[in-house]
Design a protein around this motif. Structure first.
Motif, PDB file in Angstrom:
ATOM      1  N   UNK A 193       9.125  81.567  56.324  1.00 26.41           N
ATOM      2  CA  UNK A 193       7.857  82.149  56.758  1.00 26.41           C
ATOM      3  C   UNK A 193       7.286  83.025  55.661  1.00 26.41           C
ATOM      4  N   UNK A 194       5.960  83.091  55.597  1.00 25.77           N
ATOM      5  CA  UNK A 194       5.342  83.988  54.642  1.00 25.77           C
ATOM      6  C   UNK A 194       5.502  85.423  55.148  1.00 25.77           C
ATOM      7  N   UNK A 195       5.759  86.314  54.195  1.00 29.04           N
ATOM      8  CA  UNK A 195       5.985  87.711  54.541  1.00 29.04           C
ATOM      9  C   UNK A 195       5.559  88.528  53.343  1.00 29.04           C
ATOM     10  N   UNK A 196       4.874  89.603  53.600  1.00 28.38           N
ATOM     11  CA  UNK A 196       4.398  90.472  52.542  1.00 28.38           C
ATOM     12  C   UNK A 196       5.577  91.062  51.767  1.00 28.38           C
ATOM     13  N   UNK A 197       5.383  91.285  50.489  1.00 25.87           N
ATOM     14  CA  UNK A 197       6.466  91.820  49.674  1.00 25.87           C
ATOM     15  C   UNK A 197       6.779  93.264  50.023  1.00 25.87           C
ATOM     16  N   UNK A 198       5.920  93.898  50.822  1.00 25.93           N
ATOM     17  CA  UNK A 198       6.189  95.272  51.241  1.00 25.93           C
ATOM     18  C   UNK A 198       7.265  95.347  52.330  1.00 25.93           C
ATOM     19  N   UNK A 199       7.538  94.241  52.994  1.00 28.06           N
ATOM     20  CA  UNK A 199       8.454  94.252  54.129  1.00 28.06           C
ATOM     21  C   UNK A 199       9.817  93.667  53.743  1.00 28.06           C
TER      22      UNK A 199
END
Length: 189
Positions: A64-70
């Motif tokens: 899944x796509x996930x922001x690099x902040x998380x």
């Protein structure tokens, strides 16, 4: 090291508040509870006296796509439209390389949407009932529902009729011209 709200413990690699304050002007101006009007109702992180365990995580069948902040996905996430093809690769690049705070992240996501819409248009030509250019652009409605005269009424803000032929017709004309050239070359060979 900073605490993560929904995971007990500390995640490595996150700068401390002092490092961020030194690096970013104005960072942390709202950290003082006296400066925040909603402070009594706020809860930062997981309170110490709450007995709470991390819920069982949903199985991730496709990446899944996930922001690099998380650090990780939320325990439950949507899987309605998994990433596929070129638009999926562009979206993966946007999430893997750029923060959500960067314009490049959002521009790549917009580009992926445009690629996907063009891909759907071209795929429709391979079906029994391709998309109808005249019906989808509203050209027929211009003639039958007083389209031109309604645009010149007083108080209208959207006076974009000068650009409509360029935006709507030019891509179709250029596409037809390109297809004609390719067909002519194939016939000559």
């Amino acid at each position: 090291m900073a605490k993560i709200p929904y995971i007990r413990g500390v995640r490595p690699g996150i700068p401390s508040a002092d490092e961020l304050r030194a690096r970013i002007p104005g960072w942390g101006v709202d950290l003082d509870p006296a400066d925040r009007p909603a402070f009594p109702r706020e809860i930062n992180g997981v309170p110490e006296n709450v007995v709470w365990d991390f819920p069982e995580e949903q199985v991730e069948h496709h990446p899944r796509e996930r922001s690099i902040e998380h650090a990780r996905l939320t325990p439950v996430f949507g899987t309605v439209a998994p990433l596929q093809g070129v638009p999926g690769a562009v979206r993966r690049l946007a999430y893997a390389r750029y923060s959500e705070a960067r314009a490049a992240h959002w521009l790549l996501l917009l580009a992926a949407d445009r690629i996907e819409s063009k891909q759907a248009l071209w795929q429709s030509f391979s079906t029994d009932r391709p998309d109808s250019f005249l019906e989808e652009t509203g050209i027929r409605a211009e003639r039958s529902h007083h389209g031109f005269s309604s645009r010149w009424r007083r108080g209208r803000v959207d006076k974009h009729q000068v650009l409509d032929p360029v935006v709507l017709a030019l891509p179709a004309i250029l596409g037809g011209w390109a297809v004609t050239r390719v067909v002519r070359r194939l016939v000559r060979l």
